[in-house]
Write a protein that holds these residues in place. Structure first.
Motif, short mmCIF file in Angstrom:
data_model
loop_
_atom_site.label_atom_id
_atom_site.label_comp_id
_atom_site.label_asym_id
_atom_site.label_seq_id
_atom_site.Cartn_x
_atom_site.Cartn_y
_atom_site.Cartn_z
N ARG A 167 29.54 39.70 34.31
CA ARG A 167 30.23 40.46 33.26
C ARG A 167 29.79 41.91 33.26
O ARG A 167 30.62 42.82 33.10
N ARG A 168 28.50 42.14 33.45
CA ARG A 168 28.02 43.52 33.52
C ARG A 168 28.60 44.24 34.74
O ARG A 168 28.97 45.42 34.66
N ALA A 169 28.70 43.53 35.85
CA ALA A 169 29.27 44.13 37.07
C ALA A 169 30.74 44.47 36.86
O ALA A 169 31.23 45.52 37.31
N LEU A 170 31.46 43.58 36.16
CA LEU A 170 32.87 43.85 35.86
C LEU A 170 32.98 45.07 34.95
O LEU A 170 33.83 45.95 35.18
N ALA A 171 32.13 45.16 33.95
CA ALA A 171 32.14 46.32 33.05
C ALA A 171 31.84 47.60 33.82
O ALA A 171 32.48 48.65 33.59
N ASP A 172 30.89 47.54 34.74
CA ASP A 172 30.57 48.72 35.57
C ASP A 172 31.80 49.15 36.37
O ASP A 172 32.11 50.35 36.46
N GLN A 173 32.47 48.17 36.97
CA GLN A 173 33.66 48.46 37.78
C GLN A 173 34.75 49.12 36.93
O GLN A 173 35.37 50.10 37.36
N LEU A 174 34.99 48.59 35.74
CA LEU A 174 36.03 49.14 34.87
C LEU A 174 35.65 50.53 34.37
O LEU A 174 36.50 51.39 34.19
N GLU A 175 34.36 50.76 34.16
CA GLU A 175 33.90 52.07 33.70
C GLU A 175 34.03 53.11 34.80
O GLU A 175 34.52 54.22 34.57
N VAL A 176 33.64 52.76 36.00
CA VAL A 176 33.77 53.68 37.14
C VAL A 176 35.24 54.00 37.39
O VAL A 176 35.59 55.13 37.74
N GLY A 177 36.11 53.01 37.19
CA GLY A 177 37.54 53.23 37.39
C GLY A 177 38.21 54.01 36.29
O GLY A 177 39.42 54.28 36.36
N GLY A 178 37.46 54.37 35.25
CA GLY A 178 38.01 55.18 34.16
C GLY A 178 38.77 54.38 33.13
O GLY A 178 39.38 54.97 32.23
N VAL A 179 38.76 53.06 33.23
CA VAL A 179 39.49 52.20 32.29
C VAL A 179 38.67 51.95 31.04
O VAL A 179 39.16 52.07 29.91
N LEU A 180 37.41 51.60 31.22
CA LEU A 180 36.50 51.30 30.12
C LEU A 180 35.82 52.59 29.70
O LEU A 180 35.02 53.17 30.44
N ARG A 181 36.14 53.07 28.47
CA ARG A 181 35.70 54.41 28.07
C ARG A 181 34.77 54.43 26.86
O ARG A 181 34.14 55.45 26.61
N THR A 182 34.71 53.36 26.10
CA THR A 182 33.93 53.39 24.87
C THR A 182 32.87 52.28 24.87
O THR A 182 33.11 51.18 25.37
N PRO A 183 31.70 52.56 24.28
CA PRO A 183 30.62 51.56 24.25
C PRO A 183 31.02 50.26 23.56
O PRO A 183 30.58 49.18 23.98
N ALA A 184 31.85 50.34 22.51
CA ALA A 184 32.22 49.14 21.76
C ALA A 184 33.01 48.17 22.63
O ALA A 184 32.81 46.95 22.57
N TRP A 185 33.94 48.69 23.44
CA TRP A 185 34.71 47.82 24.31
C TRP A 185 33.87 47.33 25.48
O TRP A 185 34.05 46.21 25.97
N ARG A 186 32.92 48.15 25.94
CA ARG A 186 32.02 47.69 27.00
C ARG A 186 31.19 46.51 26.49
O ARG A 186 30.99 45.51 27.20
N GLU A 187 30.73 46.61 25.26
CA GLU A 187 29.97 45.51 24.67
C GLU A 187 30.80 44.23 24.63
O GLU A 187 30.29 43.14 24.90
N ALA A 188 32.09 44.37 24.31
CA ALA A 188 32.97 43.20 24.27
C ALA A 188 33.13 42.59 25.66
O ALA A 188 33.07 41.35 25.82
N VAL A 189 33.35 43.42 26.68
CA VAL A 189 33.51 42.92 28.05
C VAL A 189 32.25 42.19 28.51
O VAL A 189 32.32 41.15 29.17
N GLU A 190 31.08 42.72 28.14
CA GLU A 190 29.83 42.11 28.55
C GLU A 190 29.53 40.83 27.77
O GLU A 190 28.75 39.98 28.23
N ALA A 191 30.17 40.66 26.61
CA ALA A 191 29.85 39.52 25.75
C ALA A 191 30.81 38.35 25.90
O ALA A 191 30.40 37.18 25.76
N VAL A 192 32.10 38.61 26.16
CA VAL A 192 33.11 37.54 26.13
C VAL A 192 33.15 36.83 27.49
O VAL A 192 33.43 37.44 28.52
N PRO A 193 32.89 35.52 27.52
CA PRO A 193 32.84 34.76 28.77
C PRO A 193 34.23 34.41 29.29
O PRO A 193 34.87 33.46 28.83
N ARG A 194 34.72 35.17 30.27
CA ARG A 194 36.06 34.94 30.80
C ARG A 194 36.20 33.54 31.39
O ARG A 194 37.30 32.97 31.39
N GLU A 195 35.10 32.96 31.87
CA GLU A 195 35.18 31.65 32.50
C GLU A 195 35.61 30.55 31.54
O GLU A 195 36.17 29.53 31.95
N LEU A 196 35.38 30.75 30.24
CA LEU A 196 35.83 29.75 29.27
C LEU A 196 37.34 29.75 29.10
O LEU A 196 37.93 28.75 28.70
#
Length: 411
Positions: A10-39
Motif C-alpha cells: 500500500r505504501r508503494a502504491l501511494a508512492d507511485q500515485l504521488e510521484v505520478g502527481g495523482v496523490l496530492r494531499t496527506p489525508a488521501w495518502r493516509e487513506a490509500v495506505e490504510a484501506v486494504p484493497r485485497e479485501l
C-alpha cells in the motif's frame, strides 16, 4: 522467499500515485495506505487476446497463488470483477469470454477523482456505483462511515461490497437501487460522485446536492470505451449546476444506459437510406478522444461499428432508440455517407467536429456545461458545435451558444 506485506504494498502504491502527481494531499495518502484493497478484490479477471482475436478473461484469486494475487492486487490497474451482468471469477471455470459489467477501477483514476472532489471533514457524500467498495472505503476513511452513502444497482455486487466494507471496519450506508435517482432519504449532500459513465447528469443529483456543493461524474458514454470527459459542476442557489470538463475519464456505463452490442447483418439494418452524399470528414477522426467526445454529444446513443466485406470497409453508426443510422464507405480519397431514419447522425457529428476544427481544435478541458430542470447543455466559448434537437440561448446568458441540449434524465 518472503511473502509480500500488504502494508508495504500500500505504501508503494501511494508512492507511485504521488510521484505520478495523482496523490496530492496527506489525508488521501493516509487513506490509500490504510484501506486494504485485497479485501475488495479477493478475485478478479485478467484479460488477454485469444488466438482468434477475441479477449479471454482468466480468473485470478488467492486460491491460485496468494503471493502473486496480492502483488497483482496492488498494481495500478483496473481489474474486471464481473462479466455479462452475472459471471464472476469465483464462478468461472478457466478462461471465458464476455462483456465487462463491473470492475475495480485503477487506483490512479479513483484517487484522482477523490482529490478533485475537494472534500473537507464532516461533509456528507453521495457515491453512485459502489462496485467493489474500494473507493467507498477510501471515502469512509477520509470522512467517516456515517458521512458516506453509496448506491449500487446490482444486488449481488452490493452485497459483496457491503461485506468487504464490514471486513475492513467500515459500517457505512450502502444502498441497493438505481443510482440515477440518487438517494433523497440522506440528502442534501455536500458532494456527489459517480464511478460510472453517463450520457447526462440526472437533475435529481442537482436537486439532492447543496448549493455550493460539487457533482463529479464522467459524461458522454455510448458503446465506445473512450471519448468521455470528467465533469465537475457546482450547484447554484437557483437550483442549476454549472461547470466544465476537467479531463479525460473512462468508466463503464451506468447499467441502465449500457448499450446492447449489435448483432446480425449490419448491412441489412442500413439497407434503406433516406439520403446519400459525399463527406470530406473521415470517420477515422473518431478514433481520437476529443472528436469522439463531440460525436457522442452530437449523437447520444449512437453505436460505432466497423465492418469489412470483400476488402471494403464500412463504418456504421446506429442509434437504435431513434431507429436511425449512418453508413460510411470509401470512394477513392473520399467517403460516401448514407443516412436513414428521423435523425441525420452524420450531419450532427460532421457539424460538431468541423466547428471544433475551425476553432483550432481546443482541448476537452475547454468544454463547459450546465444542468437545469429543463436542459442539459455544453458549449465552448461562443462557438456552437452541435444541436441535434435545436439551437438556442438562455435569457441570463445570451452570449452562450450551446453545442448540445436535451431534457434532463430525471426531475
Amino acid at each position: 522467499m518472503t511473502s509480500p506485506d500488504p502494508a508495504t504494498l500500500r505504501r508503494a502504491l501511494a508512492d507511485q500515485l504521488e510521484v505520478g502527481g495523482v496523490l496530492r494531499t496527506p489525508a488521501w495518502r493516509e487513506a490509500v495506505e490504510a484501506v486494504p484493497r485485497e479485501l475488495f478484490i479477493s478475485s478478479f479477471f485478467r484479460d488477454a487476446p485469444g488466438p482468434d482475436g477475441i479477449t479471454r478473461y482468466t480468473p485470478v484469486s488467492r486460491d491460485i497463488d496468494v503471493d502473486e494475487w496480492l502483488t497483482i492486487v496492488y498494481q495500478n490497474e483496473t481489474w474486471v470483477t464481473q462479466l455479462d451482468g452475472h459471471l464472476t471469477p469465483d464462478t468461472a471455470n478457466g478462461p471465458v469470454t464476455g462483456f465487462p459489467t463491473s470492475s475495480s477501477t485503477m487506483p490512479s483514476t479513483v484517487v484522482g477523482m477523490l482529490e478533485s472532489l475537494d472534500v473537507e471533514k464532516g461533509m456528507n457524500v453521495l457515491e453512485i456505483g459502489t462496485g467493489t467498495g474500494y473507493s467507498t472505503g477510501l471515502l469512509c476513511h477520509r470522512l467517516g462511515d456515517d458521512n458516506i452513502t453509496s448506491v449500487e444497482v446490482d444486488p449481488a455486487i452490493s452485497e459483496r461490497a457491503d461485506a468487504a466494507l464490514e471486513a475492513a471496519g467500515y459500517s457505512t450506508w450502502t444502498v441497493t437501487g438505481d443510482g440515477l435517482l440518487g438517494h433523497p432519504r440522506r440528502a442534501p449532500y455536500d458532494r456527489t460522485i459517480a464511478t460510472c459513465a453517463l450520457r447526462r447528469i440526472p437533475y435529481a443529483w442537482v436537486r439532492q446536492t447543496k448549493p455550493g456543493g460539487i457533482i463529479l461524474a464522467t459524461v458522454g458514454p455510448s458503446a465506445w470505451s473512450y471519448g468521455t470527459g470528467l465533469a465537475k459542476l457546482k450547484v447554484k442557489e437557483d437550483g442549476t449546476a454549472e461547470g466544465r470538463i476537467i479531463g479525460r475519464a473512462s468508466f463503464m456505463p451506468a447499467r441502465a444506459e449500457a448499450a446492447i452490442p449489435l448483432s446480425g447483418d449490419l448491412s441489412a439494418r442500413a439497407a434503406y437510406a433516406d439520403t446519400e452524399r459525399k463527406t470530406s470528414l473521415s470517420p477515422d477522426v473518431l478514433n481520437d478522444w476529443m472528436p469522439a467526445f463531440l460525436a457522442q454529444l452530437a449523437a447520444p446513443g449512437a453505436q460505432l461499428v466497423c465492418a469489412v466485406s470483400d476488402s471494403r470497409e464500412t463504418v456504421y453508426l446506429f442509434d437504435t432508440s431513434r431507429e436511425s443510422f449512418a453508413a460510411l464507405t470509401t470512394d477513392g480519397d473520399e467517403w460516401n455517407v448514407r443516412q436513414g431514419g428521423p435523425v441525420a447522425i452524420w450531419d450532427a457529428i460532421e457539424s460538431a467536429v468541423t466547428a471544433w476544427k475551425d476553432a483550432g481544435e481546443p482541448d476537452i478541458t475547454t468544454v463547459r456545461m450546465a444542468v437545469t430542470p429543463e436542459t442539459h447543455a455544453y458549449w465552448i466559448g461562443d462557438q456552437q458545435l452541435a444541436s441535434p434537437d435545436r439551437s438556442y440561448s438562455i435569457d441570463e446568458k445570451p452570449e452562450l451558444r450551446w453545442l448540445h441540449r436535451y431534457p434532463p434524465l430525471s426531475t
